[in-house]
Motif scaffolding. Structure first.
Motif, mmCIF file in Angstrom:
data_model
loop_
_atom_site.group_PDB
_atom_site.id
_atom_site.type_symbol
_atom_site.label_atom_id
_atom_site.label_comp_id
_atom_site.label_asym_id
_atom_site.label_seq_id
_atom_site.Cartn_x
_atom_site.Cartn_y
_atom_site.Cartn_z
ATOM 1 N N LEU A 67 0.856 -1.156 -0.064
ATOM 2 C CA LEU A 67 -0.087 0.021 0.073
ATOM 3 C C LEU A 67 0.847 1.208 -0.119
ATOM 4 O O LEU A 67 2.151 1.402 0.190
ATOM 5 N N ASP A 68 0.158 2.441 -0.533
ATOM 6 C CA ASP A 68 1.067 3.542 -0.545
ATOM 7 C C ASP A 68 1.101 4.255 0.674
ATOM 8 O O ASP A 68 0.267 4.088 1.558
ATOM 9 N N PRO A 69 2.470 4.362 1.288
ATOM 10 C CA PRO A 69 2.687 5.063 2.541
ATOM 11 C C PRO A 69 1.971 6.414 2.959
ATOM 12 O O PRO A 69 2.023 6.454 4.083
ATOM 13 N N TYR A 70 1.654 7.030 1.728
ATOM 14 C CA TYR A 70 1.065 8.260 1.973
ATOM 15 C C TYR A 70 -0.645 8.364 1.980
ATOM 16 O O TYR A 70 -1.110 9.136 2.311
ATOM 17 N N LEU A 71 -0.991 7.092 2.144
ATOM 18 C CA LEU A 71 -2.489 7.017 2.418
ATOM 19 C C LEU A 71 -2.826 7.399 3.930
ATOM 20 O O LEU A 71 -2.033 7.506 4.930
ATOM 21 N N PRO A 72 -3.971 8.382 4.029
ATOM 22 C CA PRO A 72 -4.515 8.697 5.154
ATOM 23 C C PRO A 72 -4.615 7.639 6.357
ATOM 24 O O PRO A 72 -5.088 6.575 6.158
ATOM 25 N N HIS A 73 -4.003 7.752 7.482
ATOM 26 C CA HIS A 73 -4.231 6.663 8.419
ATOM 27 C C HIS A 73 -5.769 6.309 8.755
ATOM 28 O O HIS A 73 -6.048 5.230 8.973
ATOM 29 N N ARG A 74 -6.680 7.300 8.613
ATOM 30 C CA ARG A 74 -8.078 6.905 9.063
ATOM 31 C C ARG A 74 -8.840 5.887 7.886
ATOM 32 O O ARG A 74 -9.571 5.383 8.338
ATOM 33 N N VAL A 75 -8.176 5.735 6.786
ATOM 34 C CA VAL A 75 -8.716 4.897 5.876
ATOM 35 C C VAL A 75 -7.799 3.846 5.680
ATOM 36 O O VAL A 75 -8.203 3.032 4.763
ATOM 37 N N LEU A 76 -6.551 3.602 6.059
ATOM 38 C CA LEU A 76 -5.726 2.515 6.023
ATOM 39 C C LEU A 76 -6.348 1.166 6.179
ATOM 40 O O LEU A 76 -6.319 0.268 5.465
ATOM 41 N N HIS A 77 -7.155 0.913 7.335
ATOM 42 C CA HIS A 77 -7.830 -0.255 7.606
ATOM 43 C C HIS A 77 -8.987 -0.439 6.685
ATOM 44 O O HIS A 77 -9.022 -1.770 6.081
ATOM 45 N N GLU A 78 -9.493 0.395 6.210
ATOM 46 C CA GLU A 78 -10.689 0.106 5.302
ATOM 47 C C GLU A 78 -9.942 -0.322 3.862
ATOM 48 O O GLU A 78 -10.651 -1.302 3.199
#
Length: 281
Positions: free
Chosen positions: A39-50
């Motif tokens: 996964l892209d490391p710059y994804l927002p943490h709040r959406v990472l689990h989704e």
């Protein structure tokens, strides 16, 4: 000890052929299949689990479809998502899991040679600790005709050994591109032609001996054909592939981690079949 195959997917439709090939190889070899998406490391943490959950669901759905399409039993497998730089995480996982093979899909920069160096595929090829398969054609059957360009290098010997061990039931074509000094200036002379024929005969005998020495180390002996053609390696390989359409080309890395050969670049720039790159030792 069971083998582990590592399949790295970007979830694209272009990756479907590689996914199917990974399944077929794992099933045929009785190997563990580890499926990895980075996964892209710059994804927002709040959406990472989704996103991680959606990725796992997508991989599971594709897995079910491919098993039904090819009537394959599910191998032992693990689905994993990681965050980071794709080529770094793929190589790291291959090291940690002692993977015997990495399978990836063909890149999307076909015909754009200048853009190859920055692709994930090219970066993995330069750093992988094990052979890497780059698949671009749907595996309707196991690889049946495998082409192995050979010379007298350690890389070529190791690649041939990999082919003999991994694919004992396939037809192997060993292709050697040769050239001799003086061809341009003296090629039309009778005495030169006689000398050239003698030299080519010596070359074939030396290559035959090299192949025989490897065959004596192994139990299974596949169908092997040795082909010698005059010309530059890239031109000879390209022309042979267009005439004979092999299922897989296996080449060696020559043990230079930060260098990619012209043959590799050509095969990735204009893929006519699947590719396997093997380490020199």
């Amino acid at each position: 000890m069971s083998q582990t195959l590592l399949f790295a997917t970007d979830l694209s439709q272009d990756n479907r052929a590689a996914f199917a090939r990974a399944l077929r190889l794992a099933y045929a070899q009785g190997a563990q299949l580890d499926i990895l998406h980075v996964l892209d490391p710059y994804l927002p943490h709040r959406v990472l689990h989704e996103v991680e959950r959606a990725v796992s669901e997508d991989i599971s759905a594709t897995l079910t479809d491919l098993r039904e399409d090819y009537a394959l039993e599910a191998p032992a497998l693990m689905i994993q998502t990681l965050v980071g730089s794709p080529h770094v995480e793929i190589v790291r996982e291959a090291h940690e899991r002692h993977a015997s093979l990495i399978i990836m899909g063909m890149h999307r920069k076909r015909g754009q040679k200048d853009l190859l160096l920055g692709t994930t595929v090219m970066r993995v090829l330069r750093s992988a600790p094990c052979p890497v398969v780059v698949a671009s054609y749907l595996p309707t059957q196991p690889w049946q005709h495998i082409l192995v360009p050979i010379d007298f290098s350690l890389a070529a010997r190791q690649t041939l050994k990999e082919a003999l061990i991994r694919f004992p039931e396939a037809k192997l074509t060993l292709l050697h591109a040769w050239s001799l000094p003086g061809e341009r200036e003296l090629g039309s002379q009778a005495y030169y032609a006689q000398w050239r024929d003698h030299e080519v005969s010596r070359l074939r005998e030396a290559l035959d001996n090299e192949v025989e020495s490897l065959l004596r180390e192994l139990d299974g002996v596949p169908d092997i054909e040795l082909v010698l053609e005059q010309g530059q390696p890239c031109n000879v390989l390209h022309d042979y592939m267009k005439r004979h359409t092999p299922d897989l080309v296996m080449i060696g890395s020559r043990g230079q981690p930060h260098h990619t050969s012209q043959l590799t670049e050509m095969l990735l720039n204009e893929p006519h079949c699947d590719l396997m790159l093997c380490r020199a030792w």
